[in-house]
Design a protein around this motif. Structure first.
Motif, PDB file in Angstrom:
ATOM      1  N   LYS A 122       0.868  -1.233  -0.117  1.00 25.28           N
ATOM      2  CA  LYS A 122       0.071   0.062   0.067  1.00 25.28           C
ATOM      3  C   LYS A 122       1.086   1.203  -0.183  1.00 25.28           C
ATOM      4  N   VAL A 123       0.521   2.125  -1.069  1.00 21.16           N
ATOM      5  CA  VAL A 123       1.557   3.404  -0.950  1.00 21.16           C
ATOM      6  C   VAL A 123       0.494   4.398  -1.137  1.00 21.16           C
ATOM      7  N   PRO A 124       0.729   5.213  -0.037  1.00 21.47           N
ATOM      8  CA  PRO A 124      -0.243   6.616  -0.023  1.00 21.47           C
ATOM      9  C   PRO A 124       0.662   7.613  -1.240  1.00 21.47           C
ATOM     10  N   VAL A 125      -0.222   8.041  -2.012  1.00 20.25           N
ATOM     11  CA  VAL A 125       0.406   9.194  -3.039  1.00 20.25           C
ATOM     12  C   VAL A 125      -0.614  10.265  -3.033  1.00 20.25           C
ATOM     13  N   ASN A 126      -0.373  11.500  -2.408  1.00 18.53           N
ATOM     14  CA  ASN A 126      -1.393  12.765  -2.554  1.00 18.53           C
ATOM     15  C   ASN A 126      -2.568  12.227  -1.616  1.00 18.53           C
ATOM     16  N   ASN A 127      -3.740  12.249  -2.346  1.00 19.15           N
ATOM     17  CA  ASN A 127      -5.088  11.807  -1.576  1.00 19.15           C
ATOM     18  C   ASN A 127      -5.369  10.399  -2.094  1.00 19.15           C
ATOM     19  N   ASP A 128      -4.621   9.549  -2.524  1.00 24.83           N
ATOM     20  CA  ASP A 128      -4.891   8.482  -2.910  1.00 24.83           C
ATOM     21  C   ASP A 128      -3.882   7.489  -2.217  1.00 24.83           C
ATOM     22  N   VAL A 129      -4.616   5.997  -2.126  1.00 29.56           N
ATOM     23  CA  VAL A 129      -3.630   4.948  -1.816  1.00 29.56           C
ATOM     24  C   VAL A 129      -3.614   3.982  -2.746  1.00 29.56           C
ATOM     25  N   PRO A 160      -1.024  -4.507 -15.136  1.00 31.14           N
ATOM     26  CA  PRO A 160       0.018  -4.820 -14.963  1.00 31.14           C
ATOM     27  C   PRO A 160       1.015  -3.551 -14.997  1.00 31.14           C
ATOM     28  N   CYS A 161       2.085  -3.617 -14.287  1.00 28.67           N
ATOM     29  CA  CYS A 161       3.001  -2.447 -14.179  1.00 28.67           C
ATOM     30  C   CYS A 161       4.408  -2.976 -13.797  1.00 28.67           C
ATOM     31  N   THR A 162       5.225  -1.879 -13.832  1.00 29.16           N
ATOM     32  CA  THR A 162       6.669  -2.467 -13.497  1.00 29.16           C
ATOM     33  C   THR A 162       7.095  -1.907 -12.112  1.00 29.16           C
ATOM     34  N   TYR A 163       8.358  -2.571 -11.783  1.00 31.17           N
ATOM     35  CA  TYR A 163       8.856  -2.320 -10.437  1.00 31.17           C
ATOM     36  C   TYR A 163       9.175  -0.724 -10.412  1.00 31.17           C
ATOM     37  N   GLY A 164       9.659  -0.343 -11.482  1.00 33.10           N
ATOM     38  CA  GLY A 164       9.841   0.933 -11.428  1.00 33.10           C
ATOM     39  C   GLY A 164       8.735   1.924 -11.186  1.00 33.10           C
ATOM     40  N   THR A 198       6.280   5.410  -4.710  1.00 31.36           N
ATOM     41  CA  THR A 198       6.722   5.809  -3.155  1.00 31.36           C
ATOM     42  C   THR A 198       7.464   7.061  -3.319  1.00 31.36           C
ATOM     43  N   ASN A 199       7.531   7.715  -4.374  1.00 27.13           N
ATOM     44  CA  ASN A 199       8.056   9.027  -4.424  1.00 27.13           C
ATOM     45  C   ASN A 199       7.077  10.051  -4.891  1.00 27.13           C
ATOM     46  N   GLN A 200       5.796   9.744  -4.775  1.00 28.05           N
ATOM     47  CA  GLN A 200       4.760  10.550  -4.923  1.00 28.05           C
ATOM     48  C   GLN A 200       4.317  10.822  -6.523  1.00 28.05           C
ATOM     49  N   GLU A 201       4.837   9.844  -7.163  1.00 26.32           N
ATOM     50  CA  GLU A 201       4.540   9.913  -8.779  1.00 26.32           C
ATOM     51  C   GLU A 201       3.278   8.890  -9.064  1.00 26.32           C
ATOM     52  N   LEU A 202       2.327   9.311  -9.458  1.00 27.74           N
ATOM     53  CA  LEU A 202       1.245   8.676  -9.963  1.00 27.74           C
ATOM     54  C   LEU A 202       1.601   7.880 -11.230  1.00 27.74           C
ATOM     55  N   LEU A 249      -3.215   6.515 -14.246  1.00 24.64           N
ATOM     56  CA  LEU A 249      -3.966   7.814 -14.474  1.00 24.64           C
ATOM     57  C   LEU A 249      -5.193   7.655 -15.626  1.00 24.64           C
ATOM     58  N   LYS A 250      -4.444   7.194 -16.824  1.00 26.61           N
ATOM     59  CA  LYS A 250      -5.330   7.194 -17.919  1.00 26.61           C
ATOM     60  C   LYS A 250      -6.592   6.175 -17.578  1.00 26.61           C
ATOM     61  N   ALA A 251      -6.503   5.316 -16.996  1.00 29.74           N
ATOM     62  CA  ALA A 251      -7.252   4.157 -16.831  1.00 29.74           C
ATOM     63  C   ALA A 251      -8.498   4.955 -15.965  1.00 29.74           C
ATOM     64  N   ARG A 252      -8.093   5.687 -15.073  1.00 26.15           N
ATOM     65  CA  ARG A 252      -9.180   6.541 -14.152  1.00 26.15           C
ATOM     66  C   ARG A 252      -9.830   7.388 -14.893  1.00 26.15           C
ATOM     67  N   LYS A 253      -9.009   7.969 -15.717  1.00 24.42           N
ATOM     68  CA  LYS A 253      -9.711   9.196 -16.604  1.00 24.42           C
ATOM     69  C   LYS A 253     -10.711   8.582 -17.512  1.00 24.42           C
ATOM     70  N   LYS A 254     -10.392   7.486 -18.065  1.00 26.62           N
ATOM     71  CA  LYS A 254     -11.165   6.804 -19.168  1.00 26.62           C
ATOM     72  C   LYS A 254     -12.550   6.584 -18.389  1.00 26.62           C
ATOM     73  N   ASN A 255     -12.520   6.164 -17.303  1.00 22.58           N
ATOM     74  CA  ASN A 255     -13.570   5.739 -16.469  1.00 22.58           C
ATOM     75  C   ASN A 255     -14.558   6.804 -16.228  1.00 22.58           C
ATOM     76  N   GLU A 256     -13.761   8.014 -16.097  1.00 26.04           N
ATOM     77  CA  GLU A 256     -14.479   9.149 -15.605  1.00 26.04           C
ATOM     78  C   GLU A 256     -15.238   9.729 -16.848  1.00 26.04           C
ATOM     79  N   ILE A 257     -15.104   9.429 -18.055  1.00 30.06           N
ATOM     80  CA  ILE A 257     -15.666   9.868 -19.080  1.00 30.06           C
ATOM     81  C   ILE A 257     -17.311   9.663 -19.402  1.00 30.06           C
TER      82      ILE A 257
END
Length: 385
Positions: free
Chosen positions: A318-325, A358-362, A368-372, A377-385
């Motif tokens: 679990k990684v907190p990033v801004n307002n998301d976990v 699927p994602c990478t270790y990178g 962990t450095n607060q980068e989404l 992000l694209k998957a979330r934006k696509k869902n919001e359309i």
């Protein structure tokens, strides 16, 4: 589907007879006589060719055959493989292009229902539309990955061609396309408005330089694909003699991509389009044959590491990033990573299997450095359309 398939040519059958013992040609089941298909029981891969090329924008009446690619593939030795392969021959041109599309869709669909992976030798790439439509009967949303120097979006209202067919895939019913990814595009071959449209639709577009800088970065995209297709013109001209562009993937890079496609547990069909006869180009035919070899190799080494109902088979982070976990999962078997998409978990059944991306270790380290992660992000934006 037998009525749509012409047998493998007599030239290839004769070539098969003189091959050394142990080669693929001696092991592949063959459709050698009209209306006499081999038994498909326990078959995992089915090769067939699609000779339709009338929607090629440069079509001048040329005919296509895949004998050189077949002979090259047959001459290779298999790895430590456990799955059977059949060569069903070719789908000849129909009376109309639509007849050819119907035949391709019918054959591909029949194989998919039997859980057989179609390995398609293709002429003009507009026939990918028929390969995609074969998934209509499966009832799930489809992720399409195109290894190509162009997006091939085109004008959806204009006639389909080998440079303008993806628009039809996007707008034609039934709407089954969830994501479209292009690996290896080259900016100077694409209109700026198409580059912008890929971004607007939240599709994945990765430039050639980005892929070749670290080819492992595309593995998660291929891991999430249902269809993987390669335009042979995405390969540099020096390696294939196709397309005329000096820039593109080299032989090692494109074979690595084919293997990544094979080891994906989701990829159910694989095709290479814009093929030529290769009669005077043995090296080009051999490279194309090796793409199929590497894909088959990948499938034979698939590992079921994406079943997440067993807590002991993965580790959760679990990684907190801004307002998301963000929730990441790492396979204990393979070390491959996924990220959870909670925002689509309650949608219709077509999307339920997309709740883990699927994602990478990178990308995990970036979080962990607060980068989404961009694809999250694209998957979330696509869902919001």
């Amino acid at each position: 589907m037998i009525e749509f398939l012409a047998p493998v040519s007599k030239i290839v059958v004769a070539h098969r007879e003189v091959l050394p013992a142990g080669t693929l040609g001696k092991q592949i089941l063959l459709h050698a006589k009209q209306h006499e298909l081999p038994d498909l029981k326990e078959v995992k891969f089915a090769i067939f060719g699609c000779k339709e090329n009338r929607r090629d924008v440069n079509f001048i009446g040329s005919e296509i055959n895949f004998d050189s690619v077949r002979k090259s593939l047959y001459s290779l030795y298999p790895g430590n493989w456990k799955h059977k392969i059949v060569d069903l021959g070719d789908i000849e041109k129909g009376d109309t292009v639509e007849d050819s599309y119907f035949a391709i869709q019918t054959v591909t669909s029949a194989l998919l229902k039997k859980k057989i992976i179609p390995l398609i030798f293709g002429a003009s790439q507009d026939t990918l539309y028929a390969q995609y439509r074969a998934y209509d009967s499966l009832g799930n949303m489809v992720n399409l990955v195109n290894v190509d120097h162009r997006f091939d979006l085109g004008d959806a209202d204009a006639p389909i061609s080998n440079k303008s067919y993806v628009g039809k895939i996007i707008i034609d019913k039934p709407y089954n396309l969830f994501n479209y990814s292009v690996l290896g595009y080259q900016s100077y071959f694409n209109p700026p408005q198409e580059i912008g449209l890929m971004d607007t639709l939240f599709f994945d577009a990765i430039r050639l330089g980005e892929v070749t800088k670290d080819i492992t970065e595309v593995e998660p995209i291929l891991r999430d694909a249902d269809i993987v297709t390669i335009d042979s013109r995405a390969i540099q001209f020096a390696d294939t003699g196709i397309g005329g562009s000096p820039n593109g993937f080299n032989g090692r890079e494109i074979c690595a991509i084919a293997r990544y496609a094979g080891i994906s547990n989701k990829v159910k069909s694989f095709s290479v389009f814009e093929l030529l006869d290769f009669n005077a180009n043995e090296a080009g035919a051999m490279l194309i044959a090796q793409l199929y070899w590497y894909f088959i190799e990948g499938v034979n080494f698939r590992v079921l590491d994406d079943i997440f109902n067993d807590e002991n088979s993965f580790t959760t982070y679990k990684v907190p990033v801004n307002n998301d976990v963000l929730t990441f999962k790492k396979s204990s078997k393979t070390g491959r990573w996924w990220i959870e998409l909670p925002f689509i978990s309650n949608l219709n059944n077509k999307l339920k299997r997309r709740t883990l991306l699927p994602c990478t270790y990178g990308e995990y380290l970036g979080a962990t450095n607060q980068e989404l992660p961009e694809r999250w992000l694209k998957a979330r934006k696509k869902n919001e359309i």
